[in-house]
Design a protein around this motif. Structure first.
Motif, PDB file in Angstrom:
ATOM      1  N   LYS A 267       1.080   7.582  -4.246  1.00 54.00           N
ATOM      2  CA  LYS A 267      -0.268   7.095  -4.565  1.00 54.00           C
ATOM      3  C   LYS A 267      -0.177   5.831  -5.424  1.00 54.00           C
ATOM      4  O   LYS A 267      -0.928   4.871  -5.229  1.00 54.00           O
ATOM      5  CB  LYS A 267      -1.063   8.184  -5.302  1.00 54.00           C
ATOM      6  CG  LYS A 267      -1.622   9.271  -4.404  1.00 54.00           C
ATOM      7  CD  LYS A 267      -2.582  10.184  -5.151  1.00 54.00           C
ATOM      8  CE  LYS A 267      -3.230  11.194  -4.205  1.00 54.00           C
ATOM      9  NZ  LYS A 267      -4.240  12.036  -4.880  1.00 54.00           N
ATOM     10  N   ASN A 270       0.748   2.873  -3.262  1.00 49.33           N
ATOM     11  CA  ASN A 270      -0.401   2.423  -2.473  1.00 49.33           C
ATOM     12  C   ASN A 270      -1.327   1.567  -3.317  1.00 49.33           C
ATOM     13  O   ASN A 270      -1.814   0.520  -2.867  1.00 49.33           O
ATOM     14  CB  ASN A 270      -1.161   3.634  -1.919  1.00 49.33           C
ATOM     15  CG  ASN A 270      -2.202   3.245  -0.886  1.00 49.33           C
ATOM     16  OD1 ASN A 270      -3.059   2.415  -1.121  1.00 49.33           O
ATOM     17  ND2 ASN A 270      -2.141   3.895   0.276  1.00 49.33           N
ATOM     18  N   LEU A 271      -1.569   1.976  -4.551  1.00 48.63           N
ATOM     19  CA  LEU A 271      -2.451   1.213  -5.441  1.00 48.63           C
ATOM     20  C   LEU A 271      -1.837  -0.135  -5.799  1.00 48.63           C
ATOM     21  O   LEU A 271      -2.546  -1.144  -5.897  1.00 48.63           O
ATOM     22  CB  LEU A 271      -2.748   2.031  -6.702  1.00 48.63           C
ATOM     23  CG  LEU A 271      -3.630   3.269  -6.516  1.00 48.63           C
ATOM     24  CD1 LEU A 271      -3.681   4.093  -7.797  1.00 48.63           C
ATOM     25  CD2 LEU A 271      -5.038   2.868  -6.098  1.00 48.63           C
ATOM     26  N   SER A 274      -2.254  -2.459  -2.914  1.00 47.50           N
ATOM     27  CA  SER A 274      -3.656  -2.864  -2.741  1.00 47.50           C
ATOM     28  C   SER A 274      -4.167  -3.701  -3.897  1.00 47.50           C
ATOM     29  O   SER A 274      -5.308  -4.180  -3.860  1.00 47.50           O
ATOM     30  CB  SER A 274      -4.545  -1.616  -2.592  1.00 47.50           C
ATOM     31  OG  SER A 274      -4.105  -0.807  -1.529  1.00 47.50           O
ATOM     32  N   LYS A 276      -4.908  -2.686  -6.905  1.00 45.56           N
ATOM     33  CA  LYS A 276      -5.926  -1.960  -7.665  1.00 45.56           C
ATOM     34  C   LYS A 276      -5.406  -1.650  -9.073  1.00 45.56           C
ATOM     35  O   LYS A 276      -5.163  -0.502  -9.447  1.00 45.56           O
ATOM     36  CB  LYS A 276      -6.313  -0.665  -6.936  1.00 45.56           C
ATOM     37  CG  LYS A 276      -6.782  -0.865  -5.499  1.00 45.56           C
ATOM     38  CD  LYS A 276      -8.108  -1.603  -5.446  1.00 45.56           C
ATOM     39  CE  LYS A 276      -8.601  -1.792  -4.027  1.00 45.56           C
ATOM     40  NZ  LYS A 276      -9.884  -2.524  -3.964  1.00 45.56           N
ATOM     41  N   VAL A 289      -6.766   8.925  -3.458  1.00 43.33           N
ATOM     42  CA  VAL A 289      -6.041   7.714  -3.069  1.00 43.33           C
ATOM     43  C   VAL A 289      -5.098   8.073  -1.921  1.00 43.33           C
ATOM     44  O   VAL A 289      -4.370   9.080  -2.007  1.00 43.33           O
ATOM     45  CB  VAL A 289      -5.231   7.150  -4.255  1.00 43.33           C
ATOM     46  CG1 VAL A 289      -4.404   5.946  -3.819  1.00 43.33           C
ATOM     47  CG2 VAL A 289      -6.157   6.774  -5.411  1.00 43.33           C
ATOM     48  N   LYS A 352      -6.463   3.921   5.107  1.00 42.91           N
ATOM     49  CA  LYS A 352      -6.910   2.744   4.369  1.00 42.91           C
ATOM     50  C   LYS A 352      -7.700   3.151   3.128  1.00 42.91           C
ATOM     51  O   LYS A 352      -8.472   4.108   3.144  1.00 42.91           O
ATOM     52  CB  LYS A 352      -7.770   1.847   5.261  1.00 42.91           C
ATOM     53  CG  LYS A 352      -6.978   1.213   6.396  1.00 42.91           C
ATOM     54  CD  LYS A 352      -7.853   0.299   7.234  1.00 42.91           C
ATOM     55  CE  LYS A 352      -7.045  -0.361   8.357  1.00 42.91           C
ATOM     56  NZ  LYS A 352      -7.900  -1.229   9.212  1.00 42.91           N
ATOM     57  N   TYR A 353      -7.527   2.375   2.079  1.00 41.11           N
ATOM     58  CA  TYR A 353      -8.189   2.648   0.797  1.00 41.11           C
ATOM     59  C   TYR A 353      -9.710   2.675   0.963  1.00 41.11           C
ATOM     60  O   TYR A 353     -10.404   3.488   0.358  1.00 41.11           O
ATOM     61  CB  TYR A 353      -7.771   1.570  -0.216  1.00 41.11           C
ATOM     62  CG  TYR A 353      -8.352   1.736  -1.588  1.00 41.11           C
ATOM     63  CD1 TYR A 353      -7.722   2.512  -2.543  1.00 41.11           C
ATOM     64  CD2 TYR A 353      -9.552   1.111  -1.931  1.00 41.11           C
ATOM     65  CE1 TYR A 353      -8.263   2.670  -3.813  1.00 41.11           C
ATOM     66  CE2 TYR A 353     -10.090   1.252  -3.194  1.00 41.11           C
ATOM     67  CZ  TYR A 353      -9.452   2.033  -4.127  1.00 41.11           C
ATOM     68  OH  TYR A 353      -9.988   2.184  -5.384  1.00 41.11           O
TER      69      TYR A 353
END
Length: 567
Positions: A267, A270-271, A274, A276, A289, A352-353
Motif C-alpha cells: 500500500k 502504491n501511494l 501515485s 500521495k 488503498v 487504480k487509486y
C-alpha cells in the motif's frame, strides 16, 4: 370529536399511572366491545379527552351482595384499558390534535365513551392528516378498525429511529417493502440501498427513480455500470484475517504478521508511485488503498522457502520457512475461486487509486443517477455473505462519518433476509462476527451520520438483539413461531399490554405498527404495491395438476457447474 350526545359506555372505577378499569353501565353494551377498540375518557381539563385502548373485557363478581339475596354476589361488567394519549379539541392554531403524552389521568367516575362509526373515522384521520404530517407522510395502508382512514407514518421518524419489518414466509413483508420504496421513489433526492439476497426485488426497477445493481458473478468480466465489484483491497485487516486465516493453525500468528507487513509495504509503494504524500504520512493498514495480491503471494512464497546464512557459512532455514505453506494455499484457492470474481477480478481498472470514487458514487450518488439502488447479492456465496454485506455497510458508514456535516445526504439500508447476515450468535473473529460488527455500529451510531437501517426478516429470533434493540419502529406481520413472537413482544413498549397477542392470527397483508413514526399503535391492512416483487411462493397443488413436461434440469445443471445463471 364529540361524544357528548351519546350515553356513556361506563364510568372509571379505578386508575393507576397507565391503566384504567371502567365499570360498564349496561350489560348489553359489553357485547359490542372488542379488544383493541378505542375509548374516549372525559378529562378534568376542558377541551381535552384521554384516549384508551381496550386490552381486557371481564365479567367479575364484586364484594357487594344482592340486598334480597345475601348469598349471591353482584356481577360487574368491567373493561380494562391502557391509556395511550390525549386528544385536544384545540392546540395552538390547530384543532383535533392527538398527542402521545398524558398531561392528566382520568378522575374516578369520569364518563367513558366508545369511539365508533363516523367518529372513529374522523379520529383516525386526525392521526394521519395533520398539516404537519402531510409533508413528511409515508402512506402505508388502511386501519383495520376504520377502513376508510388512510394510515400514514412519519417518514422522518421512520428512518431516523431505524425500523424492523418482520413476518413469516408469505405474510406480506416484500409487499410492505415494495410499498415503502414505491412511496420514496417519488421523492426527488431519495437515497437508499436494498440488499436483495434472492433477486426478488428485480421488478421494482420499473419504479421511478430506481435502478438495479448486481454484485459481479463468475461470468461477469467487464466493469459495467450495473455491475458492482468489491476488490479485496477494500477489506479491512480484520476482515481479511476472518476470510483467509485458519486460527487453529499453530503458525497462524506468524502468517497474520507476515500478511500485515506485506499489505502495509505494498500500500505504501502504491501511494509513493501515485505521489500521495499527504496520505502516505497518515494511512493505516485499513485505509482503502489498492495493492497487488499477486505481489503479496510472491513475497509470501519467497519467505516460505527462504534460506539464510547460519553458522560456519552453512545455510539454514529462514524464520518463516515452511510456516506459510498452508496459508499460501488458502490464499491461492480463494484467488482462483470463480465465485469470488467480485473480489479477485484481474481487471486493471479496479487497481487504480481513483476507482473507489466511482464505486462510492454508484452506491451513494443520488444526483447523477436514480436514488433507490437495489443490489442483487444472489451470486455471492452464502458463507461470506455476512462479510460482503458488512463491507458495503462499512464503506457507506465511513463515507458518511468523514463527510462534512453540511454535505451529508441521508441514506437508508434495507436489509432483506437480515437473519442471514445480522445473526444472533456468531463465533469470535469469524466472518459472521466481522460483518455483524458493522451493522451493530450503524444501529448504534448511524442516526448521527444520516445512515438508517430497515431490518427485514422472517426469523426475528435469529437476528442480533443489539441491532433490534436500537430500532424504534416495528411493522410486524403474522408470526407463527413462538420464539419469533416473544422477541417482538419484548421489543414492544410495556404500555401496550397484550397488543401483540394477535401476531399469530393476522391475515396476509395485515400488520401491527408500533413506534415513533406512528402516533397510535395500530393494526393495519398494507396497501398492495403497484409493482410487486417476484413472489417466492410456489403453488404446489396447482402446478402438480397441470400437464407438464420436464423443464430446465439440463440448464440448471449447466448453471450449477459454471456458478452463474443463464441470462
Amino acid at each position: 370529536m364529540s361524544s357528548e350526545e351519546k350515553n356513556p359506555l361506563g364510568k372509571v372505577e379505578s386508575v393507576d399511572t397507565g391503566n384504567v378499569v371502567i365499570k360498564v353501565i349496561e350489560e348489553k353494551k359489553l357485547n359490542s366491545i372488542q379488544v383493541n377498540n378505542l375509548l374516549k375518557i372525559r378529562s378534568t381539563k376542558t377541551g381535552e379527552s384521554i384516549i384508551g385502548l381496550v386490552i381486557k373485557i371481564m365479567r367479575k363478581s364484586s364484594d357487594k351482595v344482592e340486598p334480597d339475596n345475601p348469598e349471591e354476589a353482584i356481577v360487574e361488567n368491567v373493561i380494562k384499558a391502557r391509556l395511550v394519549g390525549t386528544f385536544l379539541d384545540k392546540h395552538g392554531e390547530k384543532s383535533n390534535v392527538f398527542k402521545r403524552t398524558l398531561e392528566t389521568v382520568p378522575s374516578l367516575d369520569a364518563d367513558c365513551f366508545l369511539i365508533e362509526g363516523e367518529e372513529l373515522s374522523e379520529f383516525m384521520k386526525s392521526l394521519s392528516l395533520s398539516d404537519e404530517a402531510k409533508d413528511k407522510s409515508l402512506s402505508i395502508g388502511k386501519y383495520i378498525i376504520s377502513e376508510d382512514a388512510e394510515t400514514y407514518l412519519d417518514g422522518n421518524k421512520f428512518f431516523q429511529r431505524h425500523a424492523v419489518i418482520v413476518g413469516s414466509t408469505g405474510s406480506g413483508k416484500s409487499w410492505t417493502v415494495a410499498k415503502i420504496l414505491e412511496q420514496s421513489s417519488n421523492l426527488k433526492s431519495v437515497n437508499s440501498i436494498v440488499f436483495d439476497i434472492h433477486g426478488e426485488y428485480k421488478p421494482l426497477e420499473e419504479l421511478e427513480n430506481t435502478t438495479l445493481l448486481k454484485v459481479a458473478g463468475p461470468m461477469d468480466k467487464e466493469d459495467k455500470e450495473a455491475i458492482v465489484y468489491l476488490p479485496y483491497w477494500l477489506l479491512s485487516y480484520e476482515e481479511v484475517m476472518a476470510m483467509m486465516l485458519d486460527r487453529s493453525d499453530q503458525n497462524a500468528p506468524n502468517q497474520a504478521r507476515a500478511l500485515f507487513d506485506l499489505i502495509i509495504k505494498y500500500k505504501k509503494q502504491n501511494l509513493e508511485k501515485s505521489g500521495k504524500t499527504e496520505i502516505l504520512n497518515n494511512f493505516t493498514i485499513d485505509s482503502p488503498v489498492p495493492y497487488s495480491i499477486d505481489e503479496v503471494l510472491k513475497e509470501l512464497e519467497k519467505q516460505d522457502e527462504e534460506m539464510i546464512e547460519g553458522f560456519s557459512r552453512r545455510e539454514k532455514q529462514g524464520p518463516l520457512h515452511g510456516k506459510l505453506t498452508r496459508f499460501i494455499q488458502r490464499l491461492k484457492s480463494k484467488q482462483t475461486d470463480k465465485r469470488l470474481n467480485f473480489l479477485f477480478n484481474d481487471n486493471s481498472a479496479l487497481q487504480k487509486y481513483e476507482w473507489l470514487e466511482s464505486l462510492i458514487k454508484k452506491l451513494m450518488d443520488f444526483n447523477n443517477q436514480k436514488g433507490n439502488k437495489i443490489i442483487d447479492f444472489s451470486e455471492v456465496p452464502s458463507d461470506i455473505l455476512p462479510l460482503i454485506t458488512g463491507l458495503v455497510t462499512r464503506l457507506i458508514f465511513s463515507v458518511q462519518q468523514w463527510a462534512d456535516s453540511d454535505k451529508r445526504h441521508p441514506i437508508a439500508l434495507f436489509c432483506d433476509e437480515a437473519h442471514l447476515y445480522i445473526p444472533l450468535n456468531t463465533e469470535t473473529s469469524s466472518i459472521e462476527d466481522r460483518g455483524l460488527y458493522n451493522f451493530q455500529r450503524v444501529a448504534k451510531e448511524g442516526r448521527k451520520y444520516g445512515v438508517s437501517l430497515v431490518v427485514i426478516s422472517q426469523r426475528p429470533a435469529d437476528v442480533s438483539k443489539t441491532v433490534l434493540s436500537q430500532c424504534g419502529n416495528f411493522i410486524s406481520m403474522r408470526l407463527s413461531n413462538p420464539d419469533d413472537q416473544n422477541v417482538i413482544k419484548r421489543l414492544f413498549p410495556d404500555s401496550l399490554g397484550d397488543f401483540a397477542e394477535s401476531l399469530p392470527i393476522l391475515e396476509i397483508g395485515e400488520a401491527l405498527i408500533v413506534g415513533d413514526a406512528c402516533l397510535l399503535p395500530s393494526r393495519v391492512k398494507i396497501d398492495e404495491p403497484k409493482v410487486k416483487p417476484k413472489s417466492a411462493t410456489v403453488d404446489f397443488w396447482d402446478e402438480w395438476k397441470k400437464d407438464q413436461k420436464e423443464k430446465g434440469i439440463k440448464e440448471a445443471l449447466e448453471d450449477l457447474r459454471k456458478q452463474s445463471k443463464t441470462k
